[in-house]
Design an enzyme around this catalytic site. Structure first.
Site: not given
Lengths: 408, 408
Positions: A138-139, A181, A183, A238
């Site tokens: 998904v990233d 979401m 990082r 996030e």
């Protein structure tokens, strides 16, 4: 001459809404291949491979495989295991014991890295086999491929959720901070702006993890937008961080890879802006729904996910190994793509972040180039799923172990 | 003879996915009525009424009114104002200054209470007018009516989200705690179980705010379900409480009505169960998406919401006043309903909680009777909305104030 033997497939890492479309692609293509005698599904990815927890995928019925592609989240189960040297050796023993000549690993960067290590080991052991990585995340942070299957649907969910939450915030004249979401790579956070048409539309401010934010400018930007539009919607990764400070997080926990578990930044920022602006602040965290809320599946994403699974089998049977399938964009409108390959070593251990030219000069939003890139990927499904679909589970016909217990 | 004059409509409290269908129902019915000369939209409900912030709704164009019914969250804006004596008097002055003879207030219990107070005041002032409450709430906690418009769509979102999150939790073998809106009434929390078909389906445990939970039994039930199914999904109301302890909440803040702002119980329970079971615990909070994620709109809910708005106008013009429109269920399959009325005094200040016979004996789930009641309300829309719909905003043609500024 093509290799004759068995094949195995596994799913790894965080699931997506379309990861089972890739599985269906692998299964349906493998059924056509004379070289492949049996297709084993490794339950929970690498964990099941090491423990010989295999199921016989050719015995699953056709209708179920057709239906399972719409089930969100790994139908074979998943894992977050990063195999060590001993694990890799065991995996080789399992391949040899079960005459596995083809291995397909559906996953992100960690899975591609594992697949590459297995590929090198197979060569030193003289075990002729073909290992092909199937991209999933998904990233959207794998390099070389135009985009990653899984991203389009997550982006469609996040962009939709932000539009909906904006209607609610506008009705109250509230400020709303929404946590997304991601990082290190802000593809998904940037995608929250895809539904924006005019300045007063949300999100008014959008912070990718690629930028570090000056707290004073942040509050000034919030003030300005709130005063102008009478409500304020801010989307943040996030991995949001202020310049010269740590990533905000309320959790002291770490995940299986030793990464700090994130979460809580939206709440912290909401409180901060509420105090500054003196209007009620709220926060929402899209959370795990970003990778499983299948009502938001993108048709392009489903098509890509199926294609990379299908292509992995065909490429492997044509003799390719130690490669990952990639998406090559052929046209934007209508969106068209082809599957290609790249060496696993070219993707393993690398992360594709959002480049500077897709982030605006103010560092609080995205550019038109980002919209042009991402918008075709979030097409809706032609036929939407029913109210509360009964998603099938695989029947899971077990394969007998040949090596016995494995102590990790 | 019917009253001739102007009408006003306002929206109040937490928005829903279908609250603008009620607004469209009011507008389209009012256009048909010869008695109604102008229809004023009060911006931000009671706040706009007191401040004479009115817009001319008959000037909005037909296509926009047709489209606005699918826009989630109050198109007129909303408020959480509970009017005091002085506010009520001012409202009467505004009604008289603008010759407002019809008032329609779309809202929950607090709005019905305000509407009733205005109704009594109008009688003592000899201002002949008709005041009709239009029910709206995702909580489904208004008495007498079979259900509340707004609930069906919120229930469809929550039930769907839980099914999706369950696929993700099952893939990992995780435990997952999901927090659902609802301080006192557990209709929405109970609805999370509507997608459950077999014992291994989620949610395995479902805690309504109507029950107080014994911590030891809670952990024992979690243990048992996890051991049996290899994953665990627990849904809890934000009003969840253990026996002999306070409601869990991470927020010390209070809202405009003096209620503690809830939130954080899922995270707290997730941490607790993670420690007890020794497997990774996660939490998700469906948050404000429960009242605005319009992709999950229910067709029955849209139909009901439109009907109560339409009926309010027709009933008022037929001479009814001091009443709230109610839904009467006529049949379950196919679902059919009619609109009736009940006196505002019969609903004001009362809350309908989930009765005992809809909660299972173990106090950790719902009964078949709950499913039979709620399932018809979550029907999907015939045609689903597009990817990122461009929801219209009202054009908002202003009405000139007649009284000047109002100091609250």
């Amino acid at each position: 001459m093509a290799l004759q033997g068995n094949a195995a497939v596994g799913q790894s890492g965080g699931p997506t809404m379309v990861i089972n479309a890739s599985l269906a692609g692998v299964i349906e293509a493998a059924r056509e291949m004379n070289e492949i005698e049996h297709l084993y599904g490794a339950l929970n990815g690498m964990e099941g491979l090491l423990d010989e927890r295999f199921i016989d995928l050719f015995r699953e019925n056709d209708e179920l495989i057709e239906a399972i592609r719409y089930r969100p989240s790994s139908a074979l189960g998943t894992c977050r295991l990063k195999p060590n040297e001993q694990d890799l050796k065991r995996a080789m023993e399992v391949f040899m014991a079960h005459n596995i000549r083809y291995f397909f690993y559906i996953g992100g960067d960690d899975s591609q890295t594992a697949c590459h290590a297995l590929s090198e080991l197979a060569q030193t052991r003289d075990w002729e086999m073909s290992l092909v990585g199937v991209p999933k995340t998904v990233d959207n942070d794998l390099v070389i491929t135009d985009n990653c299957p899984g991203f389009g649907s997550a982006a469609r969910f996040a962009a939709s959720a932000v539009q909906y939450l904006a209607c609610d915030a506008e009705a109250f004249g509230n400020l709303e901070v929404i946590e997304i979401m991601g990082r290190n790579a802000g593809w998904l956070t940037g995608a929250t702006a895809l539904g924006r048409r005019e300045d007063r539309d949300a999100p008014h401010l959008c912070y990718l993890p690629e930028v570090t934010v000056d707290p004073d400018k942040f509050l000034a930007d919030c003030h300005e937008a709130y005063d102008k539009y009478g409500y304020l919607v801010v989307t943040v990764s996030e991995g949001f961080s202020f310049a010269e400070s740590e990533v905000a997080t309320t959790s002291g926990k770490v995940d299986e890879f030793g990464h700090a578990r994130l979460g809580g930044v939206a709440q912290a920022l909401g409180d901060m802006v509420e105090e500054e602006l003196g209007v009620r602040g709220r926060f929402d965290r899209l959370g795990n729904m970003q990778r499983c809320f299948a009502m938001a599946q993108s048709q392009v994403d489903l098509d890509e996910a199926y294609a990379v699974g299908d292509s992995a089998v065909r490429r492997a049977c044509a003799g390719e190994t130690d490669v990952m399938i990639t998406i090559q964009r052929k046209s934007n409108d209508p969106f068209e793509f082809e599957c290609e390959t790249t060496s696993l070593s070219s993707v393993a251990g690398r992360t594709r972040v959002v480049p500077d030219q897709l982030i605006n000069d103010e560092q609080n939003g995205i550019t038109e180039a980002f919209v042009d890139y991402a918008r075709p990927l979030i097409s809706p499904r032609a036929e939407m799923p029913p109210a509360l679909p009964k998603y099938p589970r695989l029947q899971k016909f077990p394969i007998a172990p040949k090596l016995g217990d494995y102590q990790r």
